[in-house]
Design a protein around this motif. Sequence first.
Motif, PDB file in Angstrom:
ATOM      1  N   UNK A 198       0.836  -1.193   0.000  1.00 48.39           N
ATOM      2  CA  UNK A 198       0.000   0.000   0.000  1.00 48.39           C
ATOM      3  C   UNK A 198       0.878   1.253   0.000  1.00 48.39           C
ATOM      4  N   UNK A 199       0.296   2.366  -0.436  1.00 48.30           N
ATOM      5  CA  UNK A 199       1.002   3.637  -0.394  1.00 48.30           C
ATOM      6  C   UNK A 199      -0.008   4.769  -0.300  1.00 48.30           C
ATOM      7  N   UNK A 200       0.480   5.977   0.008  1.00 43.46           N
ATOM      8  CA  UNK A 200      -0.361   7.164   0.067  1.00 43.46           C
ATOM      9  C   UNK A 200       0.023   8.126  -1.056  1.00 43.46           C
ATOM     10  N   UNK A 201      -0.815   9.166  -1.238  1.00 41.58           N
ATOM     11  CA  UNK A 201      -0.551  10.124  -2.304  1.00 41.58           C
ATOM     12  C   UNK A 201       0.760  10.881  -2.093  1.00 41.58           C
ATOM     13  N   UNK A 202       1.229  10.978  -0.842  1.00 38.31           N
ATOM     14  CA  UNK A 202       2.498  11.668  -0.606  1.00 38.31           C
ATOM     15  C   UNK A 202       3.704  10.767  -0.829  1.00 38.31           C
ATOM     16  N   UNK A 203       3.492   9.521  -1.250  1.00 34.70           N
ATOM     17  CA  UNK A 203       4.583   8.600  -1.554  1.00 34.70           C
ATOM     18  C   UNK A 203       4.971   7.692  -0.406  1.00 34.70           C
ATOM     19  N   UNK A 204       4.313   7.810   0.751  1.00 34.89           N
ATOM     20  CA  UNK A 204       4.614   6.939   1.884  1.00 34.89           C
ATOM     21  C   UNK A 204       4.251   5.498   1.560  1.00 34.89           C
ATOM     22  N   UNK A 205       5.189   4.558   1.817  1.00 32.85           N
ATOM     23  CA  UNK A 205       4.959   3.144   1.570  1.00 32.85           C
ATOM     24  C   UNK A 205       4.466   2.485   2.862  1.00 32.85           C
ATOM     25  N   UNK A 206       3.434   1.641   2.753  1.00 32.41           N
ATOM     26  CA  UNK A 206       2.812   1.036   3.925  1.00 32.41           C
ATOM     27  C   UNK A 206       2.753  -0.484   3.780  1.00 32.41           C
ATOM     28  N   UNK A 207       2.777  -1.170   4.936  1.00 31.94           N
ATOM     29  CA  UNK A 207       2.541  -2.611   4.956  1.00 31.94           C
ATOM     30  C   UNK A 207       3.811  -3.430   4.983  1.00 31.94           C
ATOM     31  N   UNK A 208       3.710  -4.654   5.524  1.00 35.52           N
ATOM     32  CA  UNK A 208       4.848  -5.596   5.532  1.00 35.52           C
ATOM     33  C   UNK A 208       4.347  -7.035   5.508  1.00 35.52           C
ATOM     34  N   UNK A 209       3.229  -7.263   4.831  1.00 35.50           N
ATOM     35  CA  UNK A 209       2.624  -8.600   4.809  1.00 35.50           C
ATOM     36  C   UNK A 209       2.581  -9.222   3.423  1.00 35.50           C
ATOM     37  N   UNK A 210       3.065  -8.511   2.413  1.00 38.42           N
ATOM     38  CA  UNK A 210       3.011  -9.034   1.043  1.00 38.42           C
ATOM     39  C   UNK A 210       4.171  -9.980   0.786  1.00 38.42           C
ATOM     40  N   UNK A 211       3.871 -11.173   0.300  1.00 38.55           N
ATOM     41  CA  UNK A 211       4.902 -12.151  -0.029  1.00 38.55           C
ATOM     42  C   UNK A 211       4.980 -12.311  -1.550  1.00 38.55           C
ATOM     43  N   UNK A 212       6.210 -12.382  -2.048  1.00 40.73           N
ATOM     44  CA  UNK A 212       6.422 -12.544  -3.485  1.00 40.73           C
ATOM     45  C   UNK A 212       7.525 -13.562  -3.713  1.00 40.73           C
ATOM     46  N   UNK A 213       7.243 -14.577  -4.528  1.00 47.37           N
ATOM     47  CA  UNK A 213       8.192 -15.655  -4.795  1.00 47.37           C
ATOM     48  C   UNK A 213       8.627 -15.621  -6.258  1.00 47.37           C
ATOM     49  N   UNK A 214       9.925 -15.732  -6.470  1.00 49.93           N
ATOM     50  CA  UNK A 214      10.497 -15.727  -7.817  1.00 49.93           C
ATOM     51  C   UNK A 214      11.240 -17.039  -8.048  1.00 49.93           C
ATOM     52  N   UNK A 215      11.065 -17.628  -9.220  1.00 54.09           N
ATOM     53  CA  UNK A 215      11.731 -18.877  -9.568  1.00 54.09           C
ATOM     54  C   UNK A 215      13.011 -18.592 -10.337  1.00 54.09           C
ATOM     55  N   UNK A 216      14.124 -19.127  -9.830  1.00 49.74           N
ATOM     56  CA  UNK A 216      15.410 -18.973 -10.521  1.00 49.74           C
ATOM     57  C   UNK A 216      15.524 -20.006 -11.636  1.00 49.74           C
ATOM     58  N   UNK A 217      16.262 -19.642 -12.670  1.00 51.86           N
ATOM     59  CA  UNK A 217      16.420 -20.494 -13.844  1.00 51.86           C
ATOM     60  C   UNK A 217      17.867 -20.981 -13.920  1.00 51.86           C
ATOM     61  N   UNK A 218      18.035 -22.269 -14.190  1.00 48.74           N
ATOM     62  CA  UNK A 218      19.358 -22.863 -14.321  1.00 48.74           C
ATOM     63  C   UNK A 218      20.026 -22.393 -15.600  1.00 48.74           C
ATOM     64  N   UNK A 219      21.303 -22.005 -15.502  1.00 53.23           N
ATOM     65  CA  UNK A 219      22.036 -21.543 -16.671  1.00 53.23           C
ATOM     66  C   UNK A 219      22.211 -22.629 -17.713  1.00 53.23           C
ATOM     67  N   UNK A 220      22.347 -22.234 -18.952  1.00 53.06           N
ATOM     68  CA  UNK A 220      22.463 -23.200 -20.043  1.00 53.06           C
ATOM     69  C   UNK A 220      23.873 -23.767 -20.179  1.00 53.06           C
TER      70      UNK A 220
END
Length: 319
Positions: A198-220
């Motif tokens: 979340x954020x506000x119009x003044x640019x303040x960033x809010x929250x610490x509950x969002x989880x994001x997972x990224x999958x790494x790829x094996x090199x060729x």
Amino acid sequence: MKTNFLFKSKCFLVIVCVSAFSVSCTNHFSGIEPDSNNDIRFVIKPQVYISDPWTVSTKAIGATDPIFMCYLFDSNGNAIYNRGNALGDNMTTTFEEADKTGNYSIYCVTGWFIDEYPQTTKDTELYQGPITLDTELYMCSVKDICLGKQDISVDASQMTYNVVVNVDHIMAKAAFLIENVPLDVTDITVTLPKQANKFKFDGTILGNTQSQTLALVKGSEQNENGTYNWSVEETIVYPYANETGTMPIHLTVANSTGEHTFKTETSACCSKGKRVAFKTGWNTIIYYQNAQVNINPWTDEVINAEFDLGGAETNNNQE
């Protein structure tokens, strides 16, 4: 009598001309001051600029096309109206809702979908109550969301205002690289478990509950020592709210012995507008893995042993 009449007529014409000139000059230099009896509308035309878009802008508004939205705020910090358009090379819109002189502000958010923008109009299903500078805005999904503001001073001498709103990124970007990963590793994912959403119009960033997972790829290509490098290219991620703290990172690895999760943290946070390239080596991960303490179960083997009583010893201590 005729001469008198002509003199009076000429005087009347002079007075009329002077009066007309006076009114003309007043309107030209002072403008028209709006009041409760006049339906005066000042025209405000914001033009939005994204200095370095992180995604390719779409040209048409649709169910899956991000757009930009501008909010017209009065001097009390309340949104009067919002209006937007398609993302593109010439992002402009027009407000005719300002009916008084004074100070206004244009806030612009880019990158949301049409159904993600809160509305100022009460008869729409997206209306969530009055919009103020304290309204919390959601990052509903991972995409290039930007925010900007421009103040405007409206006075009676000008009816049309062209303003430029420059917007900056609210999201962050991250890339990950793990070098010299053994051949038996079959899967690696990295998770950012406590990002903001979340954020506000003044640019303040809010929250610490969002989880994001990224999958790494094996090199060729295989390294000379038989290992491989695993990576994920730079991608948009949710920002971290606490820019001065440490950001947690969880790494999950699957190999021939099972699945292992390693938890660490970094001072290089994925703050809003920042691009961070994370890099580590497999030996570092092994260090954490070997540092874990495991208590093995008792063995099932029981050793039988005999002992004798030996010689007697007299205790001469008296209490």
